[in-house]
Design an enzyme around this catalytic site. Structure first.
Site, PDB file in Angstrom:
ATOM      1  N   LYS A  42       6.304  -6.879  16.902  1.00 33.89           N
ATOM      2  CA  LYS A  42       5.449  -8.037  16.262  1.00 33.89           C
ATOM      3  C   LYS A  42       5.233  -7.890  14.754  1.00 33.89           C
ATOM      4  O   LYS A  42       4.293  -8.407  14.306  1.00 33.89           O
ATOM      5  CB  LYS A  42       3.980  -8.235  16.970  1.00 33.89           C
ATOM      6  CG  LYS A  42       4.177  -8.521  18.509  1.00 33.89           C
ATOM      7  CD  LYS A  42       5.267  -9.072  19.069  1.00 33.89           C
ATOM      8  CE  LYS A  42       5.493 -10.627  19.005  1.00 33.89           C
ATOM      9  NZ  LYS A  42       6.619 -10.982  19.426  1.00 33.89           N
ATOM     10  N   GLY A  44       8.056  -8.646  12.616  1.00 31.95           N
ATOM     11  CA  GLY A  44       9.177  -9.271  11.733  1.00 31.95           C
ATOM     12  C   GLY A  44      10.470  -8.895  12.314  1.00 31.95           C
ATOM     13  O   GLY A  44      11.483  -9.082  11.593  1.00 31.95           O
ATOM     14  N   TRP A  47      12.911 -11.890  12.478  1.00 29.92           N
ATOM     15  CA  TRP A  47      13.195 -12.551  10.996  1.00 29.92           C
ATOM     16  C   TRP A  47      14.352 -11.492  10.436  1.00 29.92           C
ATOM     17  O   TRP A  47      15.249 -11.990  10.102  1.00 29.92           O
ATOM     18  CB  TRP A  47      11.827 -12.432  10.233  1.00 29.92           C
ATOM     19  CG  TRP A  47      12.247 -13.096   9.022  1.00 29.92           C
ATOM     20  CD1 TRP A  47      13.201 -13.860   8.511  1.00 29.92           C
ATOM     21  CD2 TRP A  47      11.047 -13.267   7.920  1.00 29.92           C
ATOM     22  NE1 TRP A  47      13.048 -14.462   7.323  1.00 29.92           N
ATOM     23  CE2 TRP A  47      11.634 -14.029   6.782  1.00 29.92           C
ATOM     24  CE3 TRP A  47       9.690 -12.552   7.664  1.00 29.92           C
ATOM     25  CZ2 TRP A  47      11.052 -14.239   5.682  1.00 29.92           C
ATOM     26  CZ3 TRP A  47       9.066 -12.687   6.404  1.00 29.92           C
ATOM     27  CH2 TRP A  47       9.748 -13.440   5.608  1.00 29.92           C
ATOM     28  N   HIS A 108      12.632  -0.700  18.289  1.00 30.72           N
ATOM     29  CA  HIS A 108      11.081  -0.249  18.221  1.00 30.72           C
ATOM     30  C   HIS A 108      11.151   1.230  18.372  1.00 30.72           C
ATOM     31  O   HIS A 108       9.766   1.619  18.268  1.00 30.72           O
ATOM     32  CB  HIS A 108      10.322  -1.068  19.199  1.00 30.72           C
ATOM     33  CG  HIS A 108      10.372  -2.532  18.916  1.00 30.72           C
ATOM     34  ND1 HIS A 108      10.486  -3.284  17.837  1.00 30.72           N
ATOM     35  CD2 HIS A 108      10.555  -3.501  20.121  1.00 30.72           C
ATOM     36  CE1 HIS A 108      10.357  -4.702  18.165  1.00 30.72           C
ATOM     37  NE2 HIS A 108      10.492  -4.840  19.303  1.00 30.72           N
ATOM     38  N   ARG A 272       5.242 -18.238  16.222  1.00 30.69           N
ATOM     39  CA  ARG A 272       4.145 -18.524  16.525  1.00 30.69           C
ATOM     40  C   ARG A 272       3.578 -19.236  15.207  1.00 30.69           C
ATOM     41  O   ARG A 272       3.319 -20.292  15.153  1.00 30.69           O
ATOM     42  CB  ARG A 272       3.326 -17.391  16.709  1.00 30.69           C
ATOM     43  CG  ARG A 272       1.728 -17.810  17.291  1.00 30.69           C
ATOM     44  CD  ARG A 272       0.756 -16.634  17.432  1.00 30.69           C
ATOM     45  NE  ARG A 272       0.733 -15.807  16.273  1.00 30.69           N
ATOM     46  CZ  ARG A 272      -0.570 -16.234  15.534  1.00 30.69           C
ATOM     47  NH1 ARG A 272      -1.142 -17.155  15.646  1.00 30.69           N
ATOM     48  NH2 ARG A 272      -0.401 -15.536  14.481  1.00 30.69           N
ATOM     49  N   LYS A 273       3.379 -18.556  14.062  1.00 30.86           N
ATOM     50  CA  LYS A 273       2.811 -19.082  12.997  1.00 30.86           C
ATOM     51  C   LYS A 273       3.548 -18.537  11.829  1.00 30.86           C
ATOM     52  O   LYS A 273       3.860 -19.202  10.822  1.00 30.86           O
ATOM     53  CB  LYS A 273       1.447 -18.765  12.869  1.00 30.86           C
ATOM     54  CG  LYS A 273       0.491 -19.643  11.878  1.00 30.86           C
ATOM     55  CD  LYS A 273      -0.989 -19.625  12.266  1.00 30.86           C
ATOM     56  CE  LYS A 273      -1.657 -20.536  11.306  1.00 30.86           C
ATOM     57  NZ  LYS A 273      -3.228 -20.539  11.699  1.00 30.86           N
ATOM     58  N   GLY A 274       3.846 -17.260  11.768  1.00 31.21           N
ATOM     59  CA  GLY A 274       4.835 -16.766  10.684  1.00 31.21           C
ATOM     60  C   GLY A 274       3.899 -16.738   9.251  1.00 31.21           C
ATOM     61  O   GLY A 274       4.955 -17.076   8.151  1.00 31.21           O
TER      62      GLY A 274
HETATM   63  P1  A3P Z   1       2.972 -14.164  14.227  1.00 38.21           P
HETATM   64  O1  A3P Z   1       2.510 -14.315  15.792  1.00 38.21           O
HETATM   65  O2  A3P Z   1       1.825 -13.811  13.295  1.00 38.21           O
HETATM   66  O3  A3P Z   1       3.136 -15.866  13.865  1.00 38.21           O
HETATM   67  P2  A3P Z   1       8.600  -9.869  16.151  1.00 38.21           P
HETATM   68  O4  A3P Z   1       9.814 -10.786  15.709  1.00 38.21           O
HETATM   69  O5  A3P Z   1       8.665  -8.527  15.617  1.00 38.21           O
HETATM   70  O6  A3P Z   1       8.439 -10.042  17.356  1.00 38.21           O
HETATM   71  O7  A3P Z   1       7.247 -10.374  15.304  1.00 38.21           O
HETATM   72  C1  A3P Z   1       6.823 -11.850  15.701  1.00 38.21           C
HETATM   73  C2  A3P Z   1       6.109 -12.291  14.339  1.00 38.21           C
HETATM   74  O8  A3P Z   1       7.025 -12.732  13.218  1.00 38.21           O
HETATM   75  C3  A3P Z   1       5.323 -13.595  14.872  1.00 38.21           C
HETATM   76  O9  A3P Z   1       4.119 -13.433  14.073  1.00 38.21           O
HETATM   77  C4  A3P Z   1       6.446 -14.760  14.479  1.00 38.21           C
HETATM   78  O10 A3P Z   1       5.800 -15.896  14.067  1.00 38.21           O
HETATM   79  C5  A3P Z   1       6.872 -14.160  13.196  1.00 38.21           C
HETATM   80  N1  A3P Z   1       8.159 -14.633  12.636  1.00 38.21           N
HETATM   81  C6  A3P Z   1       9.125 -14.705  13.626  1.00 38.21           C
HETATM   82  N2  A3P Z   1      10.016 -15.470  12.943  1.00 38.21           N
HETATM   83  C7  A3P Z   1       9.853 -15.398  11.672  1.00 38.21           C
HETATM   84  C8  A3P Z   1      10.444 -15.939  10.185  1.00 38.21           C
HETATM   85  N3  A3P Z   1      11.670 -16.389  10.396  1.00 38.21           N
HETATM   86  N4  A3P Z   1       9.781 -15.660   9.275  1.00 38.21           N
HETATM   87  C9  A3P Z   1       8.488 -15.267   9.190  1.00 38.21           C
HETATM   88  N5  A3P Z   1       8.011 -14.878  10.354  1.00 38.21           N
HETATM   89  C10 A3P Z   1       8.544 -15.097  11.504  1.00 38.21           C
END
Ligand code: A3P
Length: 313
Positions: A42, A44, A47, A108, A272-274
């Site tokens: 969680k 990034g 991304w 991870h 979710r929110k990003g």
């Molecule tokens: P939030 O829950 O705070 O929105 P992971 O990919 O490691 O599982 O992390 C997920 C988190 O990255 C979530 O954070 C998600 O919304 C955010 N996320 C996913 N894609 C993204 C993107 N392209 N740019 C920025 N944040 C992103």
């Protein structure tokens, strides 16, 4: 904890991943061109997968192309999770054998639990790490585990009544997947300081603030630097746009697709929110102070700060 976890050499690891870890140590054949994309959960990962894939494959798949694999299949299909894929294949190291080089492998696994044949200078392969603020990481993972349990993964995850207070207590104890989070971060950070050619350390918050600059750093590091012509033609910006939260979230595959990583979860749960700082909407100032205190204490003397900006680490 929400997952069955076992403490192993200082980290709480998911029980189901031990056979995969064993395979990775004893039989996995690392290639010098391998690029590991590492994150605490969680922070990034999704991304980073998108950015890495878009960067490495930009000649074959121009980022503005309508039929770009990221648009059709999403980041989780373009870059597979390393250890859950091996676990799902019954511990077979062959899962990635047919993948063309360079392979992008998302993991991870904490730095100190990676095998020598990945971490040694002589392996040639490189590691990119993304770190995120612990409070945002906690909130993101709490909401994610609630979605996972709502999706019926009840044998693995706590029921939907799992509260943020419970999640905070466990997080502060380090009792979360690959926790403690700060130890995970500091190990990769220390290695990036020692061997900057081996480990690139990026920060989620910096990436939000200056996406193009971070994509260029990533590209330089993995050996795919952008030429002046590419920059002038807007290739960097097109990659930033292709991998942006709003764009990835809007894709059909990320609205309706599902992912198997030892449990089943909708792709949409990864978007979710990003943003940075959303923790403020979920945890009280007292709870935040408690976590900050635990993290501050644990980081004492390390030289690492979560609130450092850019290269001023
Ligand atoms: P939030 O829950 O705070 O929105 P992971 O990919 O490691 O599982 O992390 C997920 C988190 O990255 C979530 O954070 C998600 O919304 C955010 N996320 C996913 N894609 C993204 C993107 N392209 N740019 C920025 N944040 C992103």
């Amino acid at each position: 904890p929400p997952f069955p976890l076992r403490q192993f050499r200082g980290f709480w690891m998911p029980e189901g991943l031990f056979p995969a870890l064993e395979t990775i140590h004893s039989r996995f054949q690392t290639r010098p061109s391998d690029i590991f994309l590492a994150c605490f959960p969680k922070s990034g990962t999704t991304w980073l997968k998108a950015l890495g894939f878009a960067t490495v494959n930009r000649r074959e798949h121009p980022p503005s192309g309508e039929d770009h694999p990221l648009r059709l299949h999403g980041p989780h299909d373009c870059v597979k999770f390393f250890e859950p894929s091996i676990a799902a294949a019954g511990g077979s190291e062959d899962v990635f054998a047919a993948f063309p080089s360079p392979r992008l492998l998302s993991t991870h696994i904490p730095y100190s639990l990676l095998p020598e044949h990945i971490t040694a200078d002589s392996s040639g392969c490189r590691i990119v790490y993304v770190c995120r603020d612990p409070k945002d990481t906690l909130v993101s993972s709490w909401l994610f585990s609630k979605k996972a349990s709502a999706a019926g993964n009840v044998e693995l995850l706590k029921p939907a009544s799992y509260t943020i207070n419970e999640a905070l207590e466990l997080f502060c104890d380090g009792r979360c997947v690959t926790g403690p989070q700060w130890r995970h971060v500091v190990e990769y950070w220390e290695e990036s300081q020692r061997r900057p050619e081996k480990v690139l350390f990026l920060r989620y918050e910096d990436m939000l603030r200056e996406p193009a600059r971070n994509v260029k750093k990533l590209a330089d590091f993995i050996g795919y630097p952008f030429s002046g012509e590419e920059e002038a033609a807007g290739v960097v910006d097109a990659i930033v746009e292709l991998c942006s939260f709003d764009h990835l979230r809007s894709l059909e595959v990320n609205k309706t697709g599902v992912l198997e990583v030892g449990f089943t979860i909708g792709n949409k749960s990864f978007f979710r929110k990003g943003v940075a700082g959303d923790w403020i909407n979920y945890i009280s100032p007292e709870m935040a102070a408690k976590l900050d205190g635990v993290v501050g204490e644990a980081l004492r003397g390390s030289g690492f700060r979560f609130d450092a900006v850019g290269d001023s680490t």
